[in-house]
Structures are given as C-alpha cells and as structure tokens.
Design an enzyme around this catalytic site. Structure first.
Site, short mmCIF file in Angstrom:
data_model
loop_
_atom_site.label_atom_id
_atom_site.label_comp_id
_atom_site.label_asym_id
_atom_site.label_seq_id
_atom_site.Cartn_x
_atom_site.Cartn_y
_atom_site.Cartn_z
N GLN A 1 -8.89 -3.62 8.66
CA GLN A 1 -7.91 -3.06 9.58
C GLN A 1 -8.43 -1.82 10.29
OE1 GLN A 1 -3.66 -3.15 8.34
NE2 GLN A 1 -4.47 -3.87 6.39
N ARG B 1 1.25 -8.42 11.01
CA ARG B 1 2.49 -7.65 11.10
C ARG B 1 3.71 -8.52 10.86
NH1 ARG B 1 0.57 -3.66 9.48
NH2 ARG B 1 -1.16 -5.09 9.20
N LYS C 1 0.80 -1.21 0.00
CA LYS C 1 0.00 0.00 0.00
C LYS C 1 0.85 1.27 0.00
CE LYS C 1 -1.32 1.34 3.79
NZ LYS C 1 -1.84 1.75 5.11
N THR C 2 1.76 1.34 0.93
CA THR C 2 2.59 2.54 1.04
C THR C 2 3.38 2.76 -0.25
OG1 THR C 2 2.86 1.96 3.35
CG2 THR C 2 4.24 3.71 2.51
N ASP D 1 -4.62 8.18 3.22
CA ASP D 1 -4.15 6.86 3.63
C ASP D 1 -4.97 6.41 4.83
OD1 ASP D 1 -2.65 4.61 3.78
OD2 ASP D 1 -0.92 5.55 4.73
N GLU D 2 -5.03 5.12 5.08
CA GLU D 2 -5.77 4.57 6.22
C GLU D 2 -7.20 5.11 6.24
OE1 GLU D 2 -4.35 2.26 7.77
OE2 GLU D 2 -2.25 2.68 8.15
#
Length: 668
Positions: A243, A606, A36-37, A212-213
């Site tokens: 998430q 993670r 994503k980033t 983002d997020e």
DNA sequence: ATCGAGCAGCTTTTT
DNA sequence: GCTGCTCGAT
C-alpha cells in the site's frame, strides 16, 4: 452491520500478540483490511492499562485525520481523556520539537511555516533577486530542492546550476524566520543529532513510539525516528509495502528493510486475515498485486465464501459514466437500504471529480469531497492568514508582500521596488526597512508614499499588540481588523461583475473568524496562542472540514485520500489506460508502474461488499476528447470474478428524450 | 496606480 | 477551459 466484520471482543492470535508486545522493537506487516487500526489502538490502550503514562507515548500517523481518529478511539477504549497522549503526524511532531528547541539553530520560536504556495512565492522572489531570467519550471525546481534537503538527491553536474539558487532560498527562509515542510522533519533531526540535550530530553520523554502507515515514511522521517528510538528501542511500526503510494513525495517502503537491519532483535508479526472484503474482491486484489515484483510475500485470506461479482462497465464518456454512477447510487440506496456514506466513489485524479459532482448535484445526492482546494487555500482566507502571520512574525516577508497592498492602499510597484532595494542594500528585512522609512526625517519616497506606508505600519503594529497580548481575544481583534481594512469594499471592487462571488468570499471570512473563535474557546487550547493556531492551519491544509457534520453524505475522493478508509460499496471511476496507470506517472520512470498498481490495489481493497468499476471509451482530457483504452490492470483481474454490465442497462436512457420514449412504450 | 486583454501552461497524487 | 501572469494603455 457487516456479518463478516470482526467481532468486537475477539482478536485473532496474531493481533493479540501484537497488542501484548509492548517492549522492544516490533514490526507489524498489516495487509489491507486486517484490523490494523484496531490493533494499534488496542495496543495503546494496553500500554495505558499497564500504567505507562500517556506522556511517554508518541504515535505518529500519516494524516491529521488519522491522528484525530486514533486519539478518539483510544480515549473510548480506556474510557478516559487522552489529552497527554501525543498522537500526531510527523510534521506536527516536528513543529512541537522546533517550538521548544529551534533557538539552538538560530531561529526564533515564532517561526512561520511555508506551504508549497509560499515556497513557490519565495522561489520566484529569489530568482528575481539573483537576476535569473530563466524561470523555467518552478515546481520541478522545488521538487529538486526538497530532494536535496531530505537527502534523496545529491548535487551533480546536471543540478549544479541551481545550487546558488538553493543557497539563496535557504538564506531567505532563515532571514524570514520561516521553515518549509521539509524543515519540519530535517531540522528536528539535526537538533537531535547535533545537540545532545535535545535528544536526551526527547528520548526520556517519549519512551514508547508507534508509527502507522510506515511504508509511506520518507528517508528523512525514518532518520528522525531512528534517532528518537535507537536507545529506548520501544518502537512499533505498522505498515504494508503493497500500500505504499507516496514515493513521489519521498516515501521509501524500503524503510521496512532498513528497520529490520537497524533493529535486528525485532519481533515481526504478519496480519494476513482480512476482515473487510468479500472473497471475490480480495481474490481480485491479490491477483492484481501479485504482478508486482519486489514485495514482501504475503497472502491475504478471508473467512468469507462466495459473494457478488465485481461489476465492470464501459460507458461512452465521462458524462454517461457520471450519470450511471449517480443513478446506481440512488437505486442502491433505495433497494438495499444503504446510506450514502456507506458508499465511496474513488478517482485517480482530482480533475475527474467535476463531472461526477455535477451528476450528484443533478440527482440531489449529498456528497462530500476530500482533497481538492482546501478552505485555507482560498485567496481571501490566505490574505487574512497573511495578516495574522505577519503580526506573529514580522520577518515573514512572503506574508508581508501578499498583503502590503491588499486591500489597495496605494503602495504600488514603484514604492515596493524602492523599499526592496533599500532592504537588500542594508541587509535588513522589509518590515524593519519600512519602520525605518516611516520614522526617518528624510526619506527618498514621496510624502504620499510615506503616508501610505505609515498607515500600513501603524495598522500592523496595533493589531500585532492586540493579537499577541495575552488575555485579548484574537477572534475579536481579527474581526475588528477585517472591518478596519474594509475588506468588503475591496471584494466588491474586485468582483464588481459578480457580487455573488464577493458575498461568498466575505462569508468565508466570517467562517474563518468563527473558526478562530471556536479554537480560542476550546478549553483544550487554553494554553496555546495564535502561533499554534497558525501552525495548525498550515499543517491541516487538506482535511479541514468538520467531519461530524457531514454524516450521511456520499464520499467522493482520490485514491490517495481513500487510504485507511473502507466502504460497503465502492465505485472506481475512470479506470482507463493513462488515467490509472497515470500517463505522467510512468512517463519519466516506467518503474512507477508498480506504484500505480499498488494504487489500484488500494482502491480495490477499500470495498467491503460491492465493487463497481467503470472505464470510459472516450474521455475529455484537457481540451479534447480522446479515445481511451481500458486500464491494463483490468486484465489482471481473473475474468470469472467480473461481470460486464452494459452502461445502458444501468442508466435507463442516454437522454431525456429517449427516457420519455421508453416511458411511453411502457405505458402502451 | 490600476485595469483589461492576451497569453502561457496546465491537471498526479499531499504533509 | 481555467487561472494566473505580463504588458501595455489609461
């Protein structure tokens, strides 16, 4: 380093499409570990390459840390400074907007920002002023106020009794020229919808917006975003409903659905290929999250084949758990050549950190902890900041009350009561009342009280002039002020039983001065002054450490803080019923179970290669030791993906005595 | 005005 | 098991 992580130059077709779609609304559903980033930063780089000016791009992130990282990564990609690019949190962006336009709402530009402790202080004061004896639960009142302000809750029969308190609270904020965190979102929104010029100027400048997020945006934030983008329509949001872990703070992942309704012409791209975790870990995570209803269908997959099983162990108590983790970390570092910063230890609540920290200290494992009390929340630093804040905004009564008698200067309760009464009577601020009393020929106060007040008044006036005068260095002024108020003697007095603490606190003041100095010497900050620094501090409350200097350290963090982070090896501690899912979270609303599961999902995902879960049989909670059951989420992981490890196998022995006995046996 | 003792409430997560 | 707050004593 990781054989299966994504090659630097290759992008899969979905990623490519996401990066190349610059115009129009874009919804990217990005599963955990799907790059994503990478997509966001590459997309921004692509925009710049197409000659979209930096100043036309606004990227909104969830944390300051994420914002910093994003800015750096884009700069690396384009090989250029990205100073004109706006990458910030919603809140920091709100500050920028308010700085420019808040006059339209009757505030002045030097407004103070109240964090939750300032808010609590203000609320207490308001309660007292209204003569309401019933203090009740301040925190839940503040939560109510926040929900009212952001439009999540409406006044009803149940909450009506707090309405007057709320109005009063609001009035005080305005009088003090202060805004709270919610105002940073709500006021810019109001400005944009009520003042045509504001919206026009903002949308003219920010023609391209990324978020983002997105699953963690609140309704209020979404409203702001929509106002800003609905004419330009170049808005790209990236998120993953699985998430979403901040609903307690107002996050509504339903904003994803709303976005689809508001921008029906949007392009939706799903990133479902996971580049982070092994097949085993991903499989476990997928199986767990499948138990949630009401989610966007999504199937994460990975090219990776078989891999290490997830380890599960059941230590007796948190002590043994911590020792087990610490020793395991040491042996992993020794045998697998892992660096400590390749490892993350995740916990549901900050309170679990202490035992672990002790074990890391005992084993000499350097660690960094994120979350917990921030540097800027420490009393001595808050005192100093209160001085600065008062100098910047004389109406800031919360700051004034904090330091008017710190260090002690003889302005006690009685004097303060008199001033407050007078201020209330005349409808003026405390500071101007003080100014009046100091200058008045006839005063209701004793000569001595007036003298003490005058000393305080003069002090503030002098340093205010120094701190705000252009050219003068705030750090020097601050240093002089610390010396003049003799904060050192104050610390010695306060902590006469413990001069270690006094010294430590005094050192913190030095560190703070140094931070101000660094800030004023940074060429990037030449045009900004004290206000900006103060605002930045307030918004940066949590992630304030210099990450750069913390290389090679083990990461201990809450699951919330671990969002967006990945580690080769992840330990997940305290996986017990009542801890995760947290008892408190599901007590008032069973529906929160799904959010707890998402939290667990975030924790699992993670890990890149190895995941080690522990669930204690007993745990000390608050003051007593209680028997604990494993988290029900563990049963949602297919058994074949798990291998149960005895805590004793990992930890050589429970006690030193046993350890030596074992050693002897071995020698024999 | 200041200090110390005693007590209450608390530990879910954070911009 | 800690912190922060109140209240009474000096």
């Amino acid at each position: 380093m990781q054989h299966y992580s994504q090659d630097n130059n290759s992008l899969n077709p979905e990623q490519k499409r996401a990066i190349e779609t610059i115009e129009g609304p874009l919804l990217i559903i990005a599963g955990a570990g799907s790059g994503k980033t990478r997509v966001i930063t590459h997309r921004m780089a692509a925009m710049l390459r197409r000659s979209i000016p930096q100043s036309a791009i606004l990227a909104l992130t969830f944390t300051n840390k994420a914002a910093r990282e994003m800015q750096v990564r884009v700069a690396q990609l384009v090989g250029n400074s990205t100073r004109m690019l706006t990458v910030s949190t919603f809140h920091a962006f709100g500050v920028q907007v308010l700085k420019r336009y808040i006059r339209e709402l009757g505030y002045r530009e030097n407004f103070s920002i109240y964090d939750q402790s300032d808010q609590a202080q203000l609320l207490k004061e308001t309660v007292r002023e209204l003569g309401m004896e019933d203090l009740r639960d301040l925190r839940s009142i503040l939560t109510l106020f926040s929900r009212i302000k952001t439009g999540q809750t409406k006044w009803d029969a149940e909450t009506a009794e707090f309405r007057r308190l709320y109005d009063e609270y609001q009035q005080h904020l305005k009088l003090y020229n202060a805004v709270d965190f919610d105002d940073l979102i709500v006021l810019p929104t109001r400005l944009m919808s009520e003042v045509a010029r504001v919206r026009e100027e903002l949308e003219q400048r920010y023609r391209y917006v990324l978020v983002d997020e997105f699953q963690d945006t609140s309704r209020a934030q979404y409203r702001m975003l929509r106002l800003l983008t609905q004419n330009n329509r170049n808005v790209c949001v990236v998120g993953d409903d699985d998430q979403s872990i901040y609903s307690w703070r107002g996050a509504e992942y339903e904003n994803i659905l709303q976005f689809e309704r508001d921008f029906p012409e949007l392009l939706e791209i799903k990133l479902e290929r996971n580049y982070r975790s092994t097949g085993t870990i991903l499989d476990a995570a997928n199986r767990v999250i499948a138990n949630n209803t009401n989610r966007k269908a999504k199937a994460l997959w990975t090219g990776q084949g078989e891999s290490l099983p997830i380890e599960l162990c059941y230590p007796e108590d948190e002590q043994q758990e911590a020792e087990m983790i610490a020793r395991r970390i040491k042996s992993l570092a020794a045998t697998e050549g892992l660096r400590y910063d390749d490892i993350g230890v995740l916990i549901r609540t900050n309170s679990l950190a202490r035992t672990l920290e002790e074990a890391f200290l005992a084993e000499n494992i350097p660690y960094r902890i994120s979350g917990g009390q921030s540097f800027f929340q420490r009393q001595e630093i808050k005192d100093l900041i209160a001085y600065l804040r008062l100098c910047a905004n004389l109406n800031d009564e919360i700051a004034l009350l904090r330091i008017i008698n710190v260090p002690r200067r003889g302005i006690g309760k009685r004097t303060l009561e008199q001033i407050t009464a007078r201020a209330e009577h005349s409808g003026q601020t405390l500071y101007s009342t003080i100014s009046e009393l100091v200058h008045a020929a006839d005063s209701p106060l004793s000569t001595r009280a007036v003298d003490d007040l005058r000393a305080f008044f003069d002090l503030i006036e002098r340093y205010r002039a120094q701190l705000l005068a252009g050219g003068k260095k705030p750090a020097q002024a601050l240093e002089a002020m610390i010396a003049e108020i003799d904060y050192w003697s104050y610390l010695v007095m306060e902590y006469q039983h413990n001069d270690k603490i006094a010294k430590w606190k005094y050192r913190n003041l030095d560190l703070f001065v140094q931070m101000v100095r660094d800030y004023q010497n940074d060429p990037d900050n030449l045009d900004v002054g004290l206000y900006d620094y103060l605002n930045r501090i307030t918004l940066n409350a949590r992630d304030d450490q210099d990450d750069s200097e913390e290389d090679g350290r083990l990461n201990l963090m809450t699951i919330h803080a671990a969002k967006g982070v990945e580690h080769e090896v992840v330990f997940l501690a305290g996986v017990e019923d009542g801890v995760i899912p947290h008892q408190r979270a599901i007590a008032d609303n069973p529906a929160n179970l799904e959010e707890e599961r998402r939290l667990f999902y975030v924790a699992l995902t993670r890990a890149k290669r190895r995941l080690i879960i522990s669930s204690c049989r007993k745990r000390k909670l608050m003051r007593e030791v209680v028997e604990t059951a494993p988290s029900p989420f563990l049963e949602e992981i297919p058994a074949e993906l798990l291998t149960v490890v005895e805590a004793e196998d990992v930890v050589p022995a429970e006690s030193a005595a046993d350890f030596f006995r074992m050693m002897k046996e071995r020698v024999r």
